[in-house]
Design a protein around this motif. Structure first.
Motif, short mmCIF file in Angstrom:
data_model
loop_
_atom_site.label_atom_id
_atom_site.label_comp_id
_atom_site.label_asym_id
_atom_site.label_seq_id
_atom_site.Cartn_x
_atom_site.Cartn_y
_atom_site.Cartn_z
N ILE A 125 1.88 8.09 -6.19
CA ILE A 125 0.94 9.21 -6.31
C ILE A 125 1.53 10.47 -5.69
CG2 ILE A 125 -1.36 10.03 -5.67
CD1 ILE A 125 -2.23 7.10 -5.58
N SER A 126 2.16 10.31 -4.51
CA SER A 126 2.73 11.46 -3.82
C SER A 126 3.92 11.03 -2.98
CB SER A 126 1.69 12.12 -2.92
OG SER A 126 2.30 13.10 -2.08
N SER B 239 2.56 1.82 -3.43
CA SER B 239 1.63 2.33 -4.44
C SER B 239 1.28 3.79 -4.16
CB SER B 239 0.36 1.47 -4.46
OG SER B 239 -0.29 1.51 -3.21
N SER B 240 1.23 4.15 -2.89
CA SER B 240 0.91 5.54 -2.54
C SER B 240 2.04 6.49 -2.92
CB SER B 240 0.64 5.65 -1.03
OG SER B 240 -0.48 4.89 -0.67
N VAL B 241 3.28 6.02 -2.84
CA VAL B 241 4.43 6.84 -3.19
C VAL B 241 4.39 7.23 -4.66
CG1 VAL B 241 6.95 6.78 -3.49
CG2 VAL B 241 5.92 6.00 -1.36
N ALA C 256 4.36 7.83 5.77
CA ALA C 256 3.58 6.76 6.37
C ALA C 256 4.46 5.60 6.84
CB ALA C 256 2.54 6.25 5.38
N SER D 179 0.82 -1.21 0.00
CA SER D 179 0.00 0.00 0.00
C SER D 179 0.86 1.26 0.00
CB SER D 179 -0.93 -0.02 1.21
OG SER D 179 -1.68 1.17 1.29
N LEU D 180 1.93 1.24 0.80
CA LEU D 180 2.80 2.41 0.88
C LEU D 180 3.54 2.65 -0.43
CD1 LEU D 180 4.28 1.88 4.47
CD2 LEU D 180 2.63 3.61 3.75
N TRP E 144 4.97 12.38 -0.44
CA TRP E 144 4.64 12.56 0.96
C TRP E 144 4.18 11.26 1.61
CZ3 TRP E 144 6.12 16.75 3.44
CH2 TRP E 144 6.34 17.91 2.72
N ALA E 145 3.81 10.32 0.80
CA ALA E 145 3.36 9.04 1.35
C ALA E 145 4.47 8.31 2.08
CB ALA E 145 2.80 8.16 0.23
#
Length: 330
Positions: free
Chosen positions: A267-268, A263-265, A274, A260-261, A270-271
């Motif tokens: 996008i941004s 995949s979030s990176v 997390a 999840s982390l 800032w992820a």
């Protein structure tokens, strides 16, 4: 907790011992010597040793059973082979199972057999298993901390335990297909049949892990993940929920959160913040356990998740996983 008392028993049941091992070297000799003279029959089950273990065991006075290695090896199969060798013993006899890398405390059999004599509903009794050389490596210390479990009625035992032969035979012994976690699985079935498991505050065995490298520790954690997944598949339904929580934690911390982390990176950036959830988890655990244990508990979820995935992947393909070896030869 019931007190350990001594009743007068005119004909105490015979105590036998089953030791399993492969290439344990001096550790095996020390193990067998710690039992010699204390048990009615001393049986050593060898799993293809190439270090002279069979000859050494016979020299010490043990009966030797050599496993047929054309059939995939599991510790459960070795223990069942030792149990089968006791076919001339009545169901009232007792059997002490020991791993070949352990030595048995001189007072253990007297203490544990007296407890079973006074508690007819207890099928399995175990005690304190301690790591022999925790100072050698952090991984040995982790084993020593792992052995330090609560005293009293327990859900399961480990590889070292004194058991009643009758209940074992009634349930068909250990589940031979399991590459790990065979003792807790057996204890689930024993408890389902009305028996209890007990851990005494008494010295039982000294274990010699000889885990000195990170690779060994990671393989052991991977094997634990496989055991969690298979145990949950067998007995995960209520009310047991056997190893369901452990399996879910391995997948959550070792697979779902990292995926999840990552995949979030994408996008941004800032992820990446997390990722702080891991040091926060470490800090939370460190309030209840030593710092090194907390660190490796968090880190261990990654190889554990690999073990969980391995089990399910092999299950989908209808295949069985061979044992995951992590130890060095003795």
């Amino acid at each position: 907790m019931p007190e350990i008392t001594r009743k007068q028993h005119p004909t105490p049941p015979p105590i036998n011992a089953v030791v399993i091992g492969r290439n344990e070297g001096e550790r095996l000799k020390n193990c067998l010597k710690s039992l010699a003279g204390q048990v009615h029959r001393l049986i050593y089950v060898d799993s293809g040793s190439s270090d002279g273990s069979v000859a050494a065991a016979r020299a010490i006075g043990a009966e030797v059973v050599e496993l047929d290695l054309t059939v995939p090896f599991t510790a459960a199969r070795a223990r069942n082979a030792g149990l089968a060798a006791l076919n001339d013993q009545s169901d009232t006899s007792l059997v002490q199972f020991v791993d070949g890398d352990c030595t048995v405390d001189a007072l253990w059999l007297e203490t544990s057999s007296a407890f079973l004599a006074d508690h007819d509903d207890v099928a399995v009794v175990c005690g304190r298993r301690r790591e022999q050389h925790p100072e050698v490596s952090v991984y040995n210390r982790l084993c020593d901390q792992e052995w330090d479990t609560p005293i009293g009625e327990a859900l399961a035992c480990g590889g070292d335990a004194l058991m009643r032969v009758g209940p074992l035979r009634q349930l068909g012994g250990y589940r031979e297909s399991l590459i790990a976690g065979e003792e807790p699985e057996l204890c689930v079935r024993l408890r389902q049949n009305g028996w209890r498991i007990w851990r005494l505050d008494a010295e039982m065995t000294r274990h010699d892990a000889q885990i000195t490298r990170f690779e060994q520790w990671a393989k052991r954690a991977r094997r634990a993940g496989h055991a969690f997944a298979e145990g949950a598949a067998l007995h995960g339904a209520p009310p047991e929920r056997h190893w369901v929580r452990e399996t879910r934690r391995a997948l959550l911390w070792g697979l779902a959160l990292p995926a999840s982390l990552l995949s979030s990176v994408m996008i941004s950036p800032w992820a990446l913040l997390a990722l702080a959830i891991y040091p926060l988890q470490f800090l939370r655990l460190s309030r209840a356990m030593p710092l090194e244990q907390a660190f490796f508990t968090v880190l261990g979820k990654f190889p554990e998740s690999v073990g969980v995935l391995e089990y399910h992947w092999n299950r989908l393909r209808g295949r069985s996983r061979r044992i995951i070896e992590y130890k060095s030869a003795g």
